[in-house]
Write an enzyme that holds these catalytic residues in place. Structure first.
Site, PDB file in Angstrom:
ATOM      1  N   TYR A  53       0.821  -1.213   0.000  1.00  0.00           N
ATOM      2  CA  TYR A  53       0.000   0.000   0.000  1.00  0.00           C
ATOM      3  C   TYR A  53       0.852   1.260   0.000  1.00  0.00           C
ATOM      4  O   TYR A  53       0.465   2.277  -0.558  1.00  0.00           O
ATOM      5  CB  TYR A  53      -0.998  -0.025   1.170  1.00  0.00           C
ATOM      6  CG  TYR A  53      -2.184  -0.896   0.842  1.00  0.00           C
ATOM      7  CD1 TYR A  53      -3.208  -0.418   0.025  1.00  0.00           C
ATOM      8  CD2 TYR A  53      -2.260  -2.212   1.290  1.00  0.00           C
ATOM      9  CE1 TYR A  53      -4.285  -1.214  -0.316  1.00  0.00           C
ATOM     10  CE2 TYR A  53      -3.324  -3.018   0.952  1.00  0.00           C
ATOM     11  CZ  TYR A  53      -4.346  -2.516   0.154  1.00  0.00           C
ATOM     12  OH  TYR A  53      -5.406  -3.314  -0.192  1.00  0.00           O
ATOM     13  N   ARG A  56       1.670   1.729  -3.593  1.00  0.00           N
ATOM     14  CA  ARG A  56       0.515   2.304  -4.301  1.00  0.00           C
ATOM     15  C   ARG A  56       0.367   3.787  -3.972  1.00  0.00           C
ATOM     16  O   ARG A  56       0.093   4.607  -4.839  1.00  0.00           O
ATOM     17  CB  ARG A  56      -0.771   1.562  -3.925  1.00  0.00           C
ATOM     18  CG  ARG A  56      -0.788   0.121  -4.403  1.00  0.00           C
ATOM     19  CD  ARG A  56      -2.185  -0.459  -4.326  1.00  0.00           C
ATOM     20  NE  ARG A  56      -3.062   0.159  -5.313  1.00  0.00           N
ATOM     21  CZ  ARG A  56      -4.376   0.215  -5.215  1.00  0.00           C
ATOM     22  NH1 ARG A  56      -4.976  -0.306  -4.169  1.00  0.00           N
ATOM     23  NH2 ARG A  56      -5.102   0.775  -6.148  1.00  0.00           N
ATOM     24  N   GLN A  87     -15.203   5.724  -5.768  1.00  0.00           N
ATOM     25  CA  GLN A  87     -14.761   4.391  -5.366  1.00  0.00           C
ATOM     26  C   GLN A  87     -13.234   4.345  -5.308  1.00  0.00           C
ATOM     27  O   GLN A  87     -12.662   3.334  -4.928  1.00  0.00           O
ATOM     28  CB  GLN A  87     -15.261   3.352  -6.382  1.00  0.00           C
ATOM     29  CG  GLN A  87     -16.774   3.221  -6.429  1.00  0.00           C
ATOM     30  CD  GLN A  87     -17.218   2.359  -7.612  1.00  0.00           C
ATOM     31  OE1 GLN A  87     -17.208   2.773  -8.765  1.00  0.00           O
ATOM     32  NE2 GLN A  87     -17.615   1.137  -7.317  1.00  0.00           N
ATOM     33  N   ASP A  90      -7.432   7.096  -4.126  1.00  0.00           N
ATOM     34  CA  ASP A  90      -6.403   8.128  -4.268  1.00  0.00           C
ATOM     35  C   ASP A  90      -6.979   9.490  -3.848  1.00  0.00           C
ATOM     36  O   ASP A  90      -8.141   9.598  -3.465  1.00  0.00           O
ATOM     37  CB  ASP A  90      -5.884   8.164  -5.713  1.00  0.00           C
ATOM     38  CG  ASP A  90      -7.002   8.441  -6.709  1.00  0.00           C
ATOM     39  OD1 ASP A  90      -7.632   9.517  -6.624  1.00  0.00           O
ATOM     40  OD2 ASP A  90      -7.264   7.571  -7.578  1.00  0.00           O
ATOM     41  N   HIS A 105     -14.721   3.590  -0.657  1.00  0.00           N
ATOM     42  CA  HIS A 105     -13.840   2.445  -0.389  1.00  0.00           C
ATOM     43  C   HIS A 105     -12.620   2.832   0.432  1.00  0.00           C
ATOM     44  O   HIS A 105     -11.596   2.154   0.397  1.00  0.00           O
ATOM     45  CB  HIS A 105     -13.417   1.785  -1.708  1.00  0.00           C
ATOM     46  CG  HIS A 105     -14.568   1.160  -2.458  1.00  0.00           C
ATOM     47  ND1 HIS A 105     -14.492   0.732  -3.757  1.00  0.00           N
ATOM     48  CD2 HIS A 105     -15.850   0.904  -2.064  1.00  0.00           C
ATOM     49  CE1 HIS A 105     -15.662   0.241  -4.134  1.00  0.00           C
ATOM     50  NE2 HIS A 105     -16.504   0.334  -3.129  1.00  0.00           N
ATOM     51  N   CYS A 146      -2.313   1.932  21.740  1.00  0.00           N
ATOM     52  CA  CYS A 146      -2.510   0.549  22.206  1.00  0.00           C
ATOM     53  C   CYS A 146      -1.448  -0.405  21.681  1.00  0.00           C
ATOM     54  O   CYS A 146      -1.506  -1.606  21.958  1.00  0.00           O
ATOM     55  CB  CYS A 146      -3.901   0.052  21.807  1.00  0.00           C
ATOM     56  SG  CYS A 146      -4.026  -0.457  20.077  1.00  0.00           S
ATOM     57  N   PRO A 210     -15.895   5.239 -21.946  1.00  0.00           N
ATOM     58  CA  PRO A 210     -15.648   4.887 -23.358  1.00  0.00           C
ATOM     59  C   PRO A 210     -16.307   3.573 -23.774  1.00  0.00           C
ATOM     60  O   PRO A 210     -16.489   3.335 -24.958  1.00  0.00           O
ATOM     61  CB  PRO A 210     -14.119   4.785 -23.451  1.00  0.00           C
ATOM     62  CG  PRO A 210     -13.605   4.798 -22.064  1.00  0.00           C
ATOM     63  CD  PRO A 210     -14.678   5.281 -21.144  1.00  0.00           C
ATOM     64  N   ALA A 227     -12.994  10.163 -19.265  1.00  0.00           N
ATOM     65  CA  ALA A 227     -13.348  11.247 -18.337  1.00  0.00           C
ATOM     66  C   ALA A 227     -12.693  12.568 -18.720  1.00  0.00           C
ATOM     67  O   ALA A 227     -13.319  13.628 -18.659  1.00  0.00           O
ATOM     68  CB  ALA A 227     -12.931  10.857 -16.916  1.00  0.00           C
TER      69      ALA A 227
HETATM   70 ZN   LIG Z   1      -4.459   1.357  18.698  1.00  0.00          ZN
END
Ligand SMILES: [Zn+2]
Length: 239
Positions: A53, A56, A87, A90, A105, A146, A210, A227
């Site tokens: 991640y 990304r 959705q 980014d 999301h 924690c 498209p 777009a």
């Molecule tokens: Zn925590």
């Protein structure tokens, strides 16, 4: 006019943000997206998942909003009440200047503690992100409250959408006069139910894509273009 935009992967792909599966190269080429994007995958190998991640997020940071993202922000500057329901995980809508953005999301830039939900400022996923070349494993930082591990702020397979985002998304779509659906297959539930909701509430539904999608049949109008071309074209017709 009250306008809601529902945007999906096609919107970001035009900025060069790889789609979920395209992103599985290099260190991650031997893994399935489904195997990295689940709570179990994170528990099994947090460093692999966190590293992926971060990679990304680094790719997103190097991408720029396209004419579609900028066009949506322009609708608001011209006096329309604009909500963006996306959705995508980014931050290209925000960087284009859109203010009311709902991330159905989750977001790559909203990490939190897996156990207690605590967030940190700055978000630890940003740590030395500029220096990432291909992505590497990295142990997620411990929670200051924690000691639990930090997790990416995205919604994983098998997880429910964040309730607040879903409620806000539904409200934006149910209350709009025009819904513009951009670059989404219309297959991923529950987001896929939103165009129908808009239509039932009397909104006009325009699709910008498209190719044909599951949304096409319920749209009043279809702009068969990407777009970055379709949103400026729509903007021109509303002036
Ligand atoms: Zn925590």
């Amino acid at each position: 006019m009250r306008i809601a935009f529902l945007t999906g992967a096609g919107m970001s792909a035009e900025s060069g943000v790889p789609t979920f599966r395209d992103a599985l190269t290099g260190l991650w080429s031997n893994y399935d997206a489904e195997r990295l994007a689940t709570p179990d995958a994170f528990r099994r190998d947090p460093a692999l998942c966190w590293g992926w991640y971060r990679w990304r997020a680094a790719l997103v940071r190097r991408a720029a909003p396209n004419a579609g993202h900028l066009g949506i922000a322009e609708f608001a500057r011209r006096g329309h009440a604009v909500s963006v329901v996306t959705q995508n995980v980014d931050d290209l809508h925000e960087r284009a200047g859109s203010e009311d953005v709902v991330h159905l999301h989750g977001s790559l830039f909203a990490s939190r503690c897996l156990d207690c939900g605590e967030a940190m400022t700055p978000d630890p996923i940003l740590d030395r992100l500029d220096a990432i070349d291909e992505g590497t494993r990295k142990t997620p930082p411990p929670c200051p409250r924690c000691d639990g591990p930090f997790r990416p702020g995205v919604v994983w397979f098998g997880e429910a959408l964040p309730e607040d985002a879903w409620d806000r998304g539904c409200a934006a779509v149910a209350g709009c006069e025009l819904l513009v659906v951009v670059g989404t297959s219309g297959l991923v539930q529950p987001a896929a139910s939103l165009p129908l909701l808009a239509r039932e509430r009397g909104a006009r539904v325009v699709e910008i894509n498209p190719v044909d999608s599951a949304v096409s049949a319920i749209a009043h109008e279809r702009l068969r273009m990407p777009a970055a071309a379709g949103i400026p074209a729509l903007l021109a017709t509303l002036d």
